[in-house]
Design a protein around this motif. Structure first.
Motif, PDB file in Angstrom:
ATOM      1  N   LYS A 109       0.841  -1.224   0.000  1.00 41.24           N
ATOM      2  CA  LYS A 109       0.000   0.000   0.000  1.00 41.24           C
ATOM      3  C   LYS A 109       0.867   1.263   0.000  1.00 41.24           C
ATOM      4  O   LYS A 109       0.697   2.142  -0.842  1.00 41.24           O
ATOM      5  CB  LYS A 109      -0.908   0.042   1.248  1.00 41.24           C
ATOM      6  CG  LYS A 109      -1.907  -1.091   1.311  1.00 41.24           C
ATOM      7  CD  LYS A 109      -2.710  -1.058   2.583  1.00 41.24           C
ATOM      8  CE  LYS A 109      -1.904  -1.401   3.821  1.00 41.24           C
ATOM      9  NZ  LYS A 109      -1.386  -2.783   3.866  1.00 41.24           N
ATOM     10  N   THR A 110       1.794   1.336   0.969  1.00 38.74           N
ATOM     11  CA  THR A 110       2.586   2.559   1.140  1.00 38.74           C
ATOM     12  C   THR A 110       3.463   2.816  -0.093  1.00 38.74           C
ATOM     13  O   THR A 110       3.533   3.935  -0.604  1.00 38.74           O
ATOM     14  CB  THR A 110       3.431   2.443   2.429  1.00 38.74           C
ATOM     15  OG1 THR A 110       2.547   2.123   3.500  1.00 38.74           O
ATOM     16  CG2 THR A 110       4.169   3.712   2.731  1.00 38.74           C
ATOM     17  N   THR A 111       4.099   1.747  -0.584  1.00 39.38           N
ATOM     18  CA  THR A 111       4.951   1.881  -1.783  1.00 39.38           C
ATOM     19  C   THR A 111       4.103   2.340  -2.973  1.00 39.38           C
ATOM     20  O   THR A 111       4.523   3.194  -3.764  1.00 39.38           O
ATOM     21  CB  THR A 111       5.607   0.518  -2.106  1.00 39.38           C
ATOM     22  OG1 THR A 111       6.159  -0.011  -0.906  1.00 39.38           O
ATOM     23  CG2 THR A 111       6.672   0.644  -3.155  1.00 39.38           C
TER      24      THR A 111
ATOM     25  N   SER B 157      -2.343   7.820   7.385  1.00 42.67           N
ATOM     26  CA  SER B 157      -3.377   7.311   8.304  1.00 42.67           C
ATOM     27  C   SER B 157      -3.084   5.908   8.817  1.00 42.67           C
ATOM     28  O   SER B 157      -3.967   5.288   9.405  1.00 42.67           O
ATOM     29  CB  SER B 157      -4.747   7.355   7.629  1.00 42.67           C
ATOM     30  OG  SER B 157      -5.127   8.681   7.390  1.00 42.67           O
ATOM     31  N   ASP B 158      -1.871   5.423   8.570  1.00 40.31           N
ATOM     32  CA  ASP B 158      -1.471   4.172   9.243  1.00 40.31           C
ATOM     33  C   ASP B 158      -0.818   4.569  10.560  1.00 40.31           C
ATOM     34  O   ASP B 158       0.371   4.877  10.617  1.00 40.31           O
ATOM     35  CB  ASP B 158      -0.500   3.370   8.373  1.00 40.31           C
ATOM     36  CG  ASP B 158      -0.040   2.086   9.080  1.00 40.31           C
ATOM     37  OD1 ASP B 158      -0.463   1.866  10.242  1.00 40.31           O
ATOM     38  OD2 ASP B 158       0.718   1.314   8.474  1.00 40.31           O
ATOM     39  N   THR B 159      -1.640   4.604  11.607  1.00 42.53           N
ATOM     40  CA  THR B 159      -1.108   4.951  12.926  1.00 42.53           C
ATOM     41  C   THR B 159      -0.952   3.689  13.768  1.00 42.53           C
ATOM     42  O   THR B 159      -0.743   3.725  14.971  1.00 42.53           O
ATOM     43  CB  THR B 159      -2.065   5.933  13.640  1.00 42.53           C
ATOM     44  OG1 THR B 159      -3.350   5.321  13.688  1.00 42.53           O
ATOM     45  CG2 THR B 159      -2.153   7.258  12.930  1.00 42.53           C
ATOM     46  N   PHE B 160      -1.093   2.537  13.087  1.00 42.48           N
ATOM     47  CA  PHE B 160      -1.095   1.240  13.760  1.00 42.48           C
ATOM     48  C   PHE B 160       0.312   0.637  13.852  1.00 42.48           C
ATOM     49  O   PHE B 160       0.744   0.148  14.880  1.00 42.48           O
ATOM     50  CB  PHE B 160      -2.028   0.302  12.977  1.00 42.48           C
ATOM     51  CG  PHE B 160      -2.075  -1.114  13.451  1.00 42.48           C
ATOM     52  CD1 PHE B 160      -2.768  -1.450  14.617  1.00 42.48           C
ATOM     53  CD2 PHE B 160      -1.444  -2.130  12.736  1.00 42.48           C
ATOM     54  CE1 PHE B 160      -2.830  -2.765  15.047  1.00 42.48           C
ATOM     55  CE2 PHE B 160      -1.495  -3.439  13.167  1.00 42.48           C
ATOM     56  CZ  PHE B 160      -2.189  -3.761  14.326  1.00 42.48           C
ATOM     57  N   ARG B 161       1.034   0.709  12.725  1.00 45.05           N
ATOM     58  CA  ARG B 161       2.363   0.087  12.696  1.00 45.05           C
ATOM     59  C   ARG B 161       3.435   1.121  13.039  1.00 45.05           C
ATOM     60  O   ARG B 161       3.465   2.210  12.445  1.00 45.05           O
ATOM     61  CB  ARG B 161       2.624  -0.514  11.304  1.00 45.05           C
ATOM     62  CG  ARG B 161       3.976  -1.212  11.185  1.00 45.05           C
ATOM     63  CD  ARG B 161       4.077  -2.026   9.897  1.00 45.05           C
ATOM     64  NE  ARG B 161       4.040  -1.205   8.686  1.00 45.05           N
ATOM     65  CZ  ARG B 161       5.121  -0.639   8.151  1.00 45.05           C
ATOM     66  NH1 ARG B 161       6.306  -0.749   8.733  1.00 45.05           N
ATOM     67  NH2 ARG B 161       5.015   0.063   7.052  1.00 45.05           N
ATOM     68  N   ALA B 162       4.280   0.742  13.983  1.00 42.76           N
ATOM     69  CA  ALA B 162       5.400   1.614  14.342  1.00 42.76           C
ATOM     70  C   ALA B 162       6.249   1.791  13.084  1.00 42.76           C
ATOM     71  O   ALA B 162       6.415   0.859  12.315  1.00 42.76           O
ATOM     72  CB  ALA B 162       6.223   0.943  15.441  1.00 42.76           C
TER      73      ALA B 162
ATOM     74  N   GLU C  65       7.181   7.168   9.403  1.00 41.64           N
ATOM     75  CA  GLU C  65       8.535   7.501   8.920  1.00 41.64           C
ATOM     76  C   GLU C  65       8.740   6.993   7.479  1.00 41.64           C
ATOM     77  O   GLU C  65       9.345   7.669   6.658  1.00 41.64           O
ATOM     78  CB  GLU C  65       9.609   6.878   9.819  1.00 41.64           C
ATOM     79  CG  GLU C  65       9.792   7.539  11.169  1.00 41.64           C
ATOM     80  CD  GLU C  65       8.661   7.229  12.152  1.00 41.64           C
ATOM     81  OE1 GLU C  65       7.858   6.299  11.876  1.00 41.64           O
ATOM     82  OE2 GLU C  65       8.559   7.919  13.176  1.00 41.64           O
ATOM     83  N   GLN C  66       8.208   5.812   7.221  1.00 40.18           N
ATOM     84  CA  GLN C  66       8.339   5.227   5.865  1.00 40.18           C
ATOM     85  C   GLN C  66       7.695   6.149   4.825  1.00 40.18           C
ATOM     86  O   GLN C  66       8.280   6.457   3.786  1.00 40.18           O
ATOM     87  CB  GLN C  66       7.649   3.848   5.842  1.00 40.18           C
ATOM     88  CG  GLN C  66       7.777   3.114   4.511  1.00 40.18           C
ATOM     89  CD  GLN C  66       6.867   1.882   4.437  1.00 40.18           C
ATOM     90  OE1 GLN C  66       6.081   1.604   5.355  1.00 40.18           O
ATOM     91  NE2 GLN C  66       6.983   1.140   3.356  1.00 40.18           N
ATOM     92  N   LEU C  67       6.513   6.630   5.158  1.00 44.33           N
ATOM     93  CA  LEU C  67       5.790   7.504   4.235  1.00 44.33           C
ATOM     94  C   LEU C  67       6.448   8.892   4.165  1.00 44.33           C
ATOM     95  O   LEU C  67       6.541   9.490   3.083  1.00 44.33           O
ATOM     96  CB  LEU C  67       4.327   7.610   4.696  1.00 44.33           C
ATOM     97  CG  LEU C  67       3.279   7.915   3.643  1.00 44.33           C
ATOM     98  CD1 LEU C  67       3.459   7.076   2.384  1.00 44.33           C
ATOM     99  CD2 LEU C  67       1.885   7.660   4.205  1.00 44.33           C
TER     100      LEU C  67
ATOM    101  N   ILE D 188      -4.694   8.724   0.806  1.00 42.92           N
ATOM    102  CA  ILE D 188      -4.762   8.266   2.207  1.00 42.92           C
ATOM    103  C   ILE D 188      -4.186   6.863   2.352  1.00 42.92           C
ATOM    104  O   ILE D 188      -4.686   5.905   1.750  1.00 42.92           O
ATOM    105  CB  ILE D 188      -6.228   8.268   2.721  1.00 42.92           C
ATOM    106  CG1 ILE D 188      -6.851   9.661   2.530  1.00 42.92           C
ATOM    107  CG2 ILE D 188      -6.299   7.821   4.186  1.00 42.92           C
ATOM    108  CD1 ILE D 188      -8.336   9.717   2.871  1.00 42.92           C
ATOM    109  N   ASP D 189      -3.122   6.773   3.137  1.00 42.79           N
ATOM    110  CA  ASP D 189      -2.534   5.454   3.437  1.00 42.79           C
ATOM    111  C   ASP D 189      -3.271   4.885   4.654  1.00 42.79           C
ATOM    112  O   ASP D 189      -3.707   5.644   5.522  1.00 42.79           O
ATOM    113  CB  ASP D 189      -1.043   5.626   3.784  1.00 42.79           C
ATOM    114  CG  ASP D 189      -0.309   4.287   3.844  1.00 42.79           C
ATOM    115  OD1 ASP D 189      -0.844   3.279   3.335  1.00 42.79           O
ATOM    116  OD2 ASP D 189       0.812   4.249   4.405  1.00 42.79           O
ATOM    117  N   THR D 190      -3.438   3.581   4.701  1.00 44.98           N
ATOM    118  CA  THR D 190      -4.094   2.966   5.864  1.00 44.98           C
ATOM    119  C   THR D 190      -3.246   1.799   6.356  1.00 44.98           C
ATOM    120  O   THR D 190      -2.353   1.320   5.649  1.00 44.98           O
ATOM    121  CB  THR D 190      -5.509   2.454   5.513  1.00 44.98           C
ATOM    122  OG1 THR D 190      -5.389   1.452   4.502  1.00 44.98           O
ATOM    123  CG2 THR D 190      -6.423   3.564   5.032  1.00 44.98           C
TER     124      THR D 190
END
Ligand SMILES: Nc1nc2c(ncn2[C@@H]2O[C@H](COP(=O)(O)OP(=O)(O)OP(=O)(O)O)[C@@H](O)[C@H]2O)c(=O)[nH]1
Ligand SMILES: [Mg+2]
Length: 378
Positions: free
Chosen positions: A195-197, A218-223, A227-229, A270-272
Motif C-alpha cells: 500500500k505505502t509503496t 493514516s497508518d497509525t497502527f504500525r510503528a 517515517e516510511q511515508l 490516504i494510506d491505511t
C-alpha cells in the motif's frame, strides 16, 4: 522484469504439442547422445572407399563389425525418433479427420492442470478450456499451421475477453474529468501487500502529470509507518499530514483533506494500516475512514504473490468495506501470472495498475493488449 513464466509455458506447451515439436529437455539430450556414436562411425567408414574392389565386395557381403554397429545404431535412432514423434504429435493424430471431444481430452486435461498450477482460478480455467473446445471440436484440419492458428486465436480471444470484462479506469483522466478539489483516494489491503509503496508511486505519477497531491499518513497502527511515508514524501517533495502512533486514522485523513482545501491541492492520497489477516478491527477502522473522508475512489491493493488468496481477500473487502478498483503489486516477482486473469474475470471491479518493481516509476497501467503480447511472445 515481468515474467509470469508458468502461464506462458502452459500455452507454449499446448502449441508445441500441436505442432509435434514438444520434447522434454532430457529427451532432447538423450537423442543427441544416441546420435553421436553413429556419426563417429560414419567418419570411420570413409577410408574404406579407397580400399580395393575385392575388399569392398567382401565388405558388402560381410560388413566389418564397426559398420554393423553403425547400422544397428542408425535403425535404433530412427525407431526411437519415430516413436517419440508419434507420442508427441497431436496434429498427426487428428489430421484429415473431424476433431471430436475425446480426441482432445488429454491435451485439455494437461492444459487444465498447468493453468491451475499457474494460479488461474477454476472458473477462468474452465472458460479457457470451453472456448478452446468450441473453437476446434468439429473442425477438420489438413495443415498443422491451421490447427495452431485456431488454437492461438482461441486462447488470445479468451484472454482478451477475460481481461476486458470490466471497464477500464484511467486515473489521470478520471481526476481531471471529475473537476472536484480535492479528489480523495483511499488505499487499503492486508499487511505488507504494498500500500505505502504504491501510494508513493501514485504520488510520483500525479506529479509527472502536473497534478498536485498531499499524503495522509493514516497508518497509525504500525510503528515506523509514518517515517516510511515521510521518507517518500520528502524524496518526492510532496506535503504529508502525519498522526501520532495510535492516533485516530480517520482524524488524520480529515486533517489532510482540510489542508488540501486550504492549500488548493488537487488530490489527497490516504494510506491505511494493514493487519496480518483481514479482521474486524481493520474493517471497522476502514469503514470509519471511508465515512469521514468520503473518498472519490477506494483502491484495494492486492499482492500477486498471494495467488488465489488475493481473490479471497478481494471478496472479503467487497462484502465488508466495498472498493472501486484494484492495484495489483509485485507482478515483477510473480513467476506464475494466473492471478491477473482470475482477478480481472472474477471481480466486478477493474484492475487499474500493476506494480512491477520498487522504483517510483514501476507502476504501469493495466492493459489487455500488453498482457497478451507478453504472453504469446517467444
Ligand atoms: N518487487 C516488488 N516489491 C514491491 C512492490 N510493491 C511493494 N513492494 C515491496 O513490498 C514490501 C511491502 O511494501 P509496503 O508498501 O510497505 O506494504 P504495505 O502494504 O504498506 O505494508 P503494511 O503497511 O505493513 O501493511 C516492501 O519491501 C516494498 O518494497 C512491487 O510492485 N514489486
Ligand atoms: Mg504501509
Amino acid at each position: 522484469m515481468i515474467c509470469f513464466d508458468k502461464l506462458k509455458k502452459a500455452f507454449n506447451n499446448l502449441l508445441d504439442k500441436i505442432k509435434g515439436e514438444s520434447k522434454p529437455e532430457e529427451e532432447k539430450k538423450e537423442e543427441t547422445k544416441q546420435t553421436a556414436p553413429t556419426l563417429q562411425i560414419e567418419e570411420a567408414k570413409s577410408p574404406r572407399l579407397e580400399e580395393t574392389q575385392t575388399q569392398q565386395k567382401q565388405e558388402i557381403t560381410n560388413p566389418p563389425e564397426g559398420v554393423q554397429i553403425a547400422e544397428k545404431e542408425e535403425k535404433k535412432n530412427i525407431i526411437t525418433t519415430e516413436e517419440k514423434k508419434s507420442r508427441f504429435s497431436f496434429f498427426d493424430f487428428i489430421k484429415y479427420k473431424t476433431i471430436k471431444e475425446e480426441d482432445i481430452q488429454d491435451i485439455l486435461e494437461e492444459l487444465r492442470y498447468q493453468l491451475l498450477e499457474s494460479d488461474v482460478s477454476y472458473e477462468v480455467t474452465e472458460k479457457i478450456l470451453d472456448d478452446l473446445k468450441n473453437a476446434i471440436i468439429g473442425k477438420k484440419v489438413t495443415r498443422s499451421e491451421d490447427l495452431e492458428e485456431l488454437v492461438t486465436n482461441s486462447l488470445k480471444k479468451s484472454i482478451e475477453e477475460i481481461l476486458t470484462k470490466n471497464q477500464r479506469i484511467d486515473l489521470i483522466e478520471e481526476i481531471r474529468k471529475r473537476n472536484k478539489k480535492p479528489y480523495v483516494i483511499v488505499f487499503f489491503g492486508v499487511n505488507g501487500v504494498g500500500k505505502t509503496t504504491t501510494i508513493a508511486k501514485v504520488a510520483y505519477l500525479l506529479k509527472k502529470n502536473k497534478i498536485s497531491c498531499i499524503i495522509s499518513a493514516s497508518d497509525t497502527f504500525r510503528a515506523a509507518a509514518q517515517e516510511q511515508l515521510a521518507y517518500h514524501a520528502s524524496k518526492l517533495e510532496i506535503p504529508i499530514v502525519k498522526g501520532k502512533y495510535g492516533a485516530d486514522p480517520a482524524s488524520v485523513a480529515f486533517d489532510a483533506i482540510n489542508s488540501a482545501k486550504s492549500r488548493n491541492i488537487d488530490v489527497v492520497l490516504i494510506d491505511t494500516a494493514g493487519r496480518m489477516h483481514v479482521d474486524e478491527d481493520l474493517v471497522s477502522e476502514l469503514k470509519r475512514i471511508v465515512k469521514i473522508a468520503k473518498p472519490d475512489l477506494r483502491i484495494l491493493v492486492l499482492d500477486s504473490l498471494a495467488g488465489n488468496d488475493a481473490l479471497e481477500q478481494a471478496k472479503y473487502f467487497e462484502n465488508n468495506v466495498g472498493y472501486d478498483a484494484v492495484i495489483l503489486t509485485k507482478v515483477d516477482a510473480d513467476a506464475k501470472g494466473g492471478v491477473i486473469l482470475s482477478l480481472a474475470y472474477e471481480l466486478n471491479k477493474p484492475v487499474i495498475y500493476l506494480g512491477v518493481g520498487q522504483d517510483y516509476d514501476s507502476l504501469i497501467p493495466f492493459d489487455a493488449e500488453w498482457f497478451i503480447k507478453r504472453l504469446f511472445s517467444s
